[in-house]
Design a protein around this motif. Sequence first.
Motif, short mmCIF file in Angstrom:
data_model
loop_
_atom_site.label_atom_id
_atom_site.label_comp_id
_atom_site.label_asym_id
_atom_site.label_seq_id
_atom_site.Cartn_x
_atom_site.Cartn_y
_atom_site.Cartn_z
N GLN A 1 -1.12 1.94 6.57
CA GLN A 1 -2.03 2.95 7.07
C GLN A 1 -2.44 2.17 8.64
O GLN A 1 -2.57 3.10 9.52
CB GLN A 1 -3.33 3.07 6.28
CG GLN A 1 -2.78 3.99 5.11
CD GLN A 1 -4.01 3.98 4.04
OE1 GLN A 1 -4.98 3.12 4.09
NE2 GLN A 1 -3.81 5.01 3.11
N ASN A 2 -2.64 0.98 8.48
CA ASN A 2 -3.15 0.26 9.86
C ASN A 2 -1.85 0.58 10.77
O ASN A 2 -2.38 0.66 11.84
CB ASN A 2 -3.56 -1.03 9.57
CG ASN A 2 -4.98 -1.23 8.83
OD1 ASN A 2 -5.43 -0.15 8.90
ND2 ASN A 2 -5.04 -2.47 8.10
N LEU A 3 -0.64 0.40 10.20
CA LEU A 3 0.30 0.22 11.20
C LEU A 3 0.43 1.83 11.72
O LEU A 3 0.83 1.97 13.05
CB LEU A 3 1.66 -0.08 10.62
CG LEU A 3 1.73 -1.66 10.23
CD1 LEU A 3 3.13 -1.90 9.46
CD2 LEU A 3 2.06 -2.38 11.50
N LEU A 4 0.28 2.89 11.07
CA LEU A 4 0.37 4.33 11.46
C LEU A 4 -0.74 4.49 12.49
O LEU A 4 -0.63 5.26 13.57
CB LEU A 4 0.19 5.05 10.36
CG LEU A 4 1.28 5.02 9.27
CD1 LEU A 4 1.05 6.16 8.12
CD2 LEU A 4 2.62 5.78 10.03
N SER A 5 -1.97 3.81 12.43
CA SER A 5 -3.04 4.20 13.37
C SER A 5 -2.54 3.49 14.72
O SER A 5 -3.37 4.03 15.84
CB SER A 5 -4.16 3.46 12.93
OG SER A 5 -4.11 2.18 12.82
N LYS A 6 -1.70 2.86 14.80
CA LYS A 6 -1.07 2.23 16.16
C LYS A 6 0.13 2.79 16.49
O LYS A 6 0.64 2.23 17.36
CB LYS A 6 -0.95 0.53 16.18
CG LYS A 6 -2.48 -0.05 15.59
CD LYS A 6 -2.13 -1.47 15.27
CE LYS A 6 -3.42 -2.19 15.02
NZ LYS A 6 -3.25 -3.77 14.53
N ASN A 7 0.63 3.88 16.11
CA ASN A 7 1.50 4.78 16.50
C ASN A 7 2.76 4.18 16.67
O ASN A 7 3.39 4.07 17.56
CB ASN A 7 1.00 5.25 17.99
CG ASN A 7 -0.18 6.16 17.89
OD1 ASN A 7 -0.34 6.90 16.93
ND2 ASN A 7 -1.04 6.15 18.80
N ILE A 8 3.32 3.41 15.54
CA ILE A 8 4.51 3.06 15.43
C ILE A 8 5.77 3.86 15.67
O ILE A 8 5.35 4.99 14.97
CB ILE A 8 4.78 1.86 14.34
CG1 ILE A 8 4.58 2.60 12.86
CG2 ILE A 8 3.75 0.66 14.55
CD1 ILE A 8 4.94 1.89 11.86
N ASP A 9 6.66 3.78 16.10
CA ASP A 9 7.91 4.72 16.00
C ASP A 9 8.91 4.47 14.95
O ASP A 9 9.58 5.52 14.19
CB ASP A 9 8.76 4.52 17.20
CG ASP A 9 7.87 4.69 18.47
OD1 ASP A 9 7.01 5.73 18.59
OD2 ASP A 9 7.73 3.92 19.68
N VAL A 10 8.93 3.15 14.48
CA VAL A 10 9.87 2.69 13.47
C VAL A 10 9.31 1.64 12.56
O VAL A 10 8.62 0.88 13.28
CB VAL A 10 11.17 2.23 14.11
CG1 VAL A 10 12.28 1.70 12.78
CG2 VAL A 10 12.10 3.27 14.97
N PHE A 11 9.54 1.69 11.52
CA PHE A 11 9.19 0.58 10.42
C PHE A 11 10.32 -0.35 10.18
O PHE A 11 11.15 0.06 9.64
CB PHE A 11 8.60 1.16 9.15
CG PHE A 11 7.82 -0.05 8.16
CD1 PHE A 11 6.53 -0.69 8.66
CD2 PHE A 11 8.65 -0.36 7.34
CE1 PHE A 11 6.23 -1.66 7.65
CE2 PHE A 11 8.37 -1.50 6.37
CZ PHE A 11 7.10 -1.96 6.43
#
Length: 322
Positions: free
Chosen positions: A215-225
Motif C-alpha cells: 500500500q505504501n508503494l502504491l501511494s508513491k505512484n509506482i508504474d511496475v512492481f
Amino acid sequence: MRHKTFLFTTIACAWLLSLLHFYGCGGSSSQPMRPKIGYVLMVRDATLEEARRGFFDALRDSGFEQGKTLEVIDQNAEGDIANLNQILDYFLAQRVMLIATNPTVATVAAVSKTQTVPICMMVSPRPDLAALSKSPSEAPKNLFGVYETLSYIDTSIALIKDVFPNAKRIGTIFNTSEPNSVNAMNRLRAMCNLLGYELIEAGITNSNESQQAAQNLLSKNIDVFFALPDNIIFSSFETIKQTLDSKRVPIVTSEVGLVKRGALFAYGADMYEWGRQAGQIAVRILRGESGRLEEVRVRKRVFNARIAETFNLPIPESFQRL
C-alpha cells in the motif's frame, strides 16, 4: 505317528525361517538398508513446492523412490527459525545420509549445523552470495547442489524497458533479514540506476508487513512492481498481488512460479527444473559418487497470457506463453 508329525512340523518351520532370513524378513543383515535423507522446506508455498517436486521426481526416476527404495524425513519449518533448527538437529540425530535444503535460509542453517553430512541445496544463491564463503571457489566442502547468480536481475529489468517503455518508477519489497534478498536488492538498485529508473523500496522482516508495504508503494505512484526472490514474497505473493491489482500495477519477477500465480512476466530459473537438477546431484551422492555445485541450467522467459489480456498487452515472440 505323533513323533513323525512333530518332526515334520519342526523341519517345515526351520525351512520357513531360513527362507524368511534369506529374503530379509527375519534377519537384519540380509538386505542393504534403504538410504535415509532429510528434506527441509523453510515455508510451504506453490513456488518452492515446484522445486521440491522436481527434486523427488529426479530421485524416483533414478531408482530412489520414497517409501520403497529411499527413506525420507520430509519436514516443513513453517517459516520459523526455531523449528528449522530443531528439524536439522533431528536429521543429524537420525544419521541421515544427506540433507536437502530449500531455500536459502534452510541452506545457511544446515551449513552451520554440520561440516560432514552432505547438503544438497536448491533455490539458493551461489555460496559466496549467501555469505557462506568468501569466493565462489571456497564453498563449504559438504555443500552441493544448484545455485543461482544475480545476473537474471539485469535481464529482467532490461525487459521492463521493452514491455513498458514509459515506466519511470519501479517498486519492490525486500526482506532485510535475508542475505539473498539483500544481495538481490543491491543488484536491483544498481541496474535501476544504470537504466534511469527511480526505485521505490520497502524493507520488511515478515510476511505480516507485506500488505502495508504494498500500500505504501502504491501511494508513491509506482508504474511496475518487481518481485524479488525471497521467502516473504513467496509466502505472501497473493496478498501483495491483490493490493497492487487495486491500482492495476503489473508485477514483473525473476521467478517462473510467480508468473503461474499471477505475475505478468518473468525471466528466471524454472523452479521444477531447478529442483530436478539438484535431485540429479543428490542421486550421485546416494550412489557413493562425488557431489558437485552447479549453476542452474534452465532459465525461461514466460508471459502470463491471462494477465496480459487485462493490460491489453501483446505477448512478445521471445516469451513462452503460460
